[in-house]
Design a protein around this motif. Sequence first.
Motif, mmCIF file in Angstrom:
data_model
loop_
_atom_site.group_PDB
_atom_site.id
_atom_site.type_symbol
_atom_site.label_atom_id
_atom_site.label_comp_id
_atom_site.label_asym_id
_atom_site.label_seq_id
_atom_site.Cartn_x
_atom_site.Cartn_y
_atom_site.Cartn_z
ATOM 1 N N THR A 130 0.838 -1.206 0.000
ATOM 2 C CA THR A 130 0.000 0.000 0.000
ATOM 3 C C THR A 130 0.872 1.255 0.000
ATOM 4 N N VAL A 131 1.935 1.211 0.788
ATOM 5 C CA VAL A 131 2.816 2.385 0.855
ATOM 6 C C VAL A 131 3.553 2.595 -0.476
ATOM 7 N N ARG A 132 3.952 1.488 -1.094
ATOM 8 C CA ARG A 132 4.753 1.616 -2.308
ATOM 9 C C ARG A 132 3.923 1.870 -3.569
ATOM 10 N N ALA A 133 2.664 1.451 -3.527
ATOM 11 C CA ALA A 133 1.840 1.483 -4.761
ATOM 12 C C ALA A 133 1.842 2.832 -5.488
ATOM 13 N N PRO A 134 1.676 3.973 -4.797
ATOM 14 C CA PRO A 134 1.628 5.237 -5.555
ATOM 15 C C PRO A 134 2.893 5.484 -6.376
ATOM 16 N N LYS A 135 4.038 5.215 -5.788
ATOM 17 C CA LYS A 135 5.299 5.430 -6.512
ATOM 18 C C LYS A 135 5.429 4.457 -7.699
ATOM 19 N N SER A 136 5.076 3.185 -7.445
ATOM 20 C CA SER A 136 5.132 2.196 -8.528
ATOM 21 C C SER A 136 4.169 2.572 -9.650
ATOM 22 N N LYS A 137 2.974 3.034 -9.250
ATOM 23 C CA LYS A 137 1.976 3.399 -10.269
ATOM 24 C C LYS A 137 2.515 4.490 -11.178
ATOM 25 N N GLU A 138 3.192 5.456 -10.561
ATOM 26 C CA GLU A 138 3.788 6.530 -11.372
ATOM 27 C C GLU A 138 4.696 5.942 -12.441
ATOM 28 N N GLY A 139 5.523 4.992 -12.008
ATOM 29 C CA GLY A 139 6.460 4.354 -12.934
ATOM 30 C C GLY A 139 5.724 3.635 -14.054
ATOM 31 N N TYR A 140 4.736 2.820 -13.671
ATOM 32 C CA TYR A 140 4.009 2.060 -14.703
ATOM 33 C C TYR A 140 3.208 3.000 -15.608
ATOM 34 N N ALA A 141 2.689 4.083 -15.029
ATOM 35 C CA ALA A 141 1.939 5.051 -15.859
ATOM 36 C C ALA A 141 2.867 5.623 -16.932
ATOM 37 N N SER A 142 4.124 5.875 -16.550
ATOM 38 C CA SER A 142 5.044 6.498 -17.499
ATOM 39 C C SER A 142 5.499 5.545 -18.606
ATOM 40 N N ILE A 143 5.261 4.252 -18.435
ATOM 41 C CA ILE A 143 5.634 3.331 -19.537
ATOM 42 C C ILE A 143 4.374 2.783 -20.229
ATOM 43 N N GLY A 144 3.296 3.525 -20.131
ATOM 44 C CA GLY A 144 2.103 3.152 -20.901
ATOM 45 C C GLY A 144 0.980 2.553 -20.075
ATOM 46 N N GLY A 145 1.110 2.576 -18.749
ATOM 47 C CA GLY A 145 -0.003 2.138 -17.893
ATOM 48 C C GLY A 145 0.079 0.686 -17.458
ATOM 49 N N GLY A 146 1.166 0.024 -17.735
ATOM 50 C CA GLY A 146 1.277 -1.370 -17.284
ATOM 51 C C GLY A 146 2.579 -1.978 -17.752
ATOM 52 N N SER A 147 2.823 -3.191 -17.262
ATOM 53 C CA SER A 147 4.071 -3.883 -17.610
ATOM 54 C C SER A 147 3.927 -4.596 -18.957
ATOM 55 N N PRO A 148 4.975 -4.538 -19.769
ATOM 56 C CA PRO A 148 4.921 -5.275 -21.051
ATOM 57 C C PRO A 148 5.324 -6.748 -20.907
ATOM 58 N N LEU A 149 5.537 -7.165 -19.655
ATOM 59 C CA LEU A 149 6.167 -8.465 -19.419
ATOM 60 C C LEU A 149 5.362 -9.654 -19.945
ATOM 61 N N ARG A 150 4.050 -9.592 -19.779
ATOM 62 C CA ARG A 150 3.242 -10.730 -20.220
ATOM 63 C C ARG A 150 3.312 -10.878 -21.744
ATOM 64 N N ARG A 151 3.150 -9.733 -22.418
ATOM 65 C CA ARG A 151 3.174 -9.762 -23.887
ATOM 66 C C ARG A 151 4.518 -10.309 -24.383
ATOM 67 N N ILE A 152 5.592 -9.801 -23.804
ATOM 68 C CA ILE A 152 6.919 -10.222 -24.282
ATOM 69 C C ILE A 152 7.166 -11.695 -23.955
ATOM 70 N N THR A 153 6.786 -12.104 -22.747
ATOM 71 C CA THR A 153 7.035 -13.507 -22.365
ATOM 72 C C THR A 153 6.210 -14.460 -23.237
ATOM 73 N N ASP A 154 4.967 -14.050 -23.543
ATOM 74 C CA ASP A 154 4.149 -14.887 -24.437
ATOM 75 C C ASP A 154 4.806 -15.004 -25.809
#
Length: 548
Positions: free
Chosen positions: A167-191
């Motif tokens: 909960t404490v970390r989520a806002p900072k992490s969200k900022e990061g994910y927002a800046s790379i398009g709103g989510g991690s590309p990991l699933r797409r790339i791994t698939d």
Amino acid sequence: MNSPVGAPSSTSSSSSSYLFRPRPCLTYASRSCKFPLLLPQAVCTSQKMHRCSGYHVVASNHPNPLKSIVARCSLGWSGSEPLVCSQALNKNLLPVQALVTSTTQDVSEMPFIGEDKVGVLLLNLGGPETLEDVQPFLFNLFADPDIIRLPRLFRFLQKPLAQFVSTVRAPKSKEGYASIGGGSPLRRITDAQAEELRKSLWEKNVPAKVYVGMRYWHPFTEEAIEHIKRDGITKLVVLPLYPQFSISTSGSSLRLLESIFREDEYLVNMQHTVIPSWYQREGYIKAMANLIEKELKGFDRPDEVMMFFSAHGVPLAYVEEAGDPYKAEMEECVDLIMEELERRKITNAYTLAYQSRVGPVEWLKPYTDETIVELGKKGVKSLLAVPISFVSEHIETLEEIDVEYKELALKSGIEKWGRVPALGCEPTFISDLADAVIESLPYVGAMAVSNIEARQSLVPLGSVEELLAAYDSQRRELPSPVIVWEWGWTRSAETWNGRAAMLAVLLLLFLEVTTAYQHQFYLKDKIGDAFMAASHPSKSSSRLACKL
Ligand SMILES: C=CC1=C(C)c2cc3[nH]c(cc4nc(cc5[nH]c(cc1n2)c(C)c5CCC(=O)O)C(CCC(=O)O)=C4C)c(C)c3C=C
Ligand SMILES: [Fe+2]
């Protein structure tokens, strides 16, 4: 077993392949195989199979493409050993009629040999696909005892602590994910990697189905396992997508897998083998060297570029106290890449540092941000960042390296900045992964870790249980969390009664939240922090190390 947050009740597809074709000339240890001596001596190894190349049967033109027959043993190995396993081989040779070359991808239509169906399970971390996923993803991550390692006495606090920290970390992490398009590309790339691996295996005449099992987000490892069971896989190669082994990555995924296997009758009986790390493989090293060589050419003066290997860090205690081989493997990996580059007459200066630390404990050093500042001070003008611990683009390449570290480098006096892309689906790399799978197949079902030949193999192999047992036998408990989190309590906390322990941890939580908010308010700009740390070494670096 506890389900991770966000795990679906029904399974969704996590497999990337629907193709099954039996593998010619491959023999396996039987389920009753208890001793390593059955492997590889009595089982056709890859080298021995190469010698089968005289056995090349083609019987096609059947009206039903599924009945077209091609049996060949030219599986791409270059071994020169004679075929010495004729008895075992003959006994286990595939009936020619069973060998099919159809390229159809519908597994239900594909015949297979006897009961044998081969699967490859790719293990990876997973990442939030939307910003709403971020907090539950972080919860799953921090609830993992291989990520936040609490002594047994404190284990009951794992989930409350995970809830709190996520909960404490989520806002900072969200900022990061927002800046790379709103989510991690990991699933797409791994698939995509799974699909390319499947194709590569097919091209090498090894039909196998490839599954993706993520540790902290969809498709969860549990989902992949459901598919594996549903598809009736009987031989499984487990391949973590981390080149180097760490307790916190491959180790964690394997531990989960072990608990899933232990609880399930089908899985207990399914033969499997694990490739725990593969950074030393020639194909991987060459693929990395290719990428580096290409990127160096983009600089005006390639030979003046400093190569900056940046690996994801782990807390120092993992290596120094829990025996994590991660650092040693990382250093060896960098050496191997540099040796390969030297063979190509590329002799640039290079360095290795560790990024992405989380929490107020000491992590592997040197830290990436501090090193960048130091290099700038020393007059380095051109820097090529080489992400080394992960084979997909992800938040830490796309945001931390490409944005934060680049900015820091330019601020620090570095004028030219470049970054080597992650391997992704690079063909040499995928082909090498396929070779690793193929080389591991003779060991499926064998207790290969204790086998001399397997230990000498370029593909370290073993079952999940064996690997973890070998690791656990040397494993030492980490110090109590009060020491892990560096607040000056003593080890004797472990001997306290439950009530006192509870109090201590609550106090830790309190301190954690105070520190976290302190950092949110006063140390918001990480770039500024690192810059400050390097320019004022007298200031506490552990405070600056804290991303929370
Ligand atoms: C080899 C790679 C990795 C190691 C080792 C590793 C250890 C490790 N990580 C955390 C905490 C976090 N990791 C996060 C994201 C993340 N971690 C890795 C790889 C390794 N982690 C990747 C590839 C990613 C990105 C996934 C993606 O979504 O693209 C995160 C979340 C992101 C963030 O908030 O920064 C956390 C938190 C610890 C504590 C740890 C070792 C103990
Ligand atoms: Fe991480």
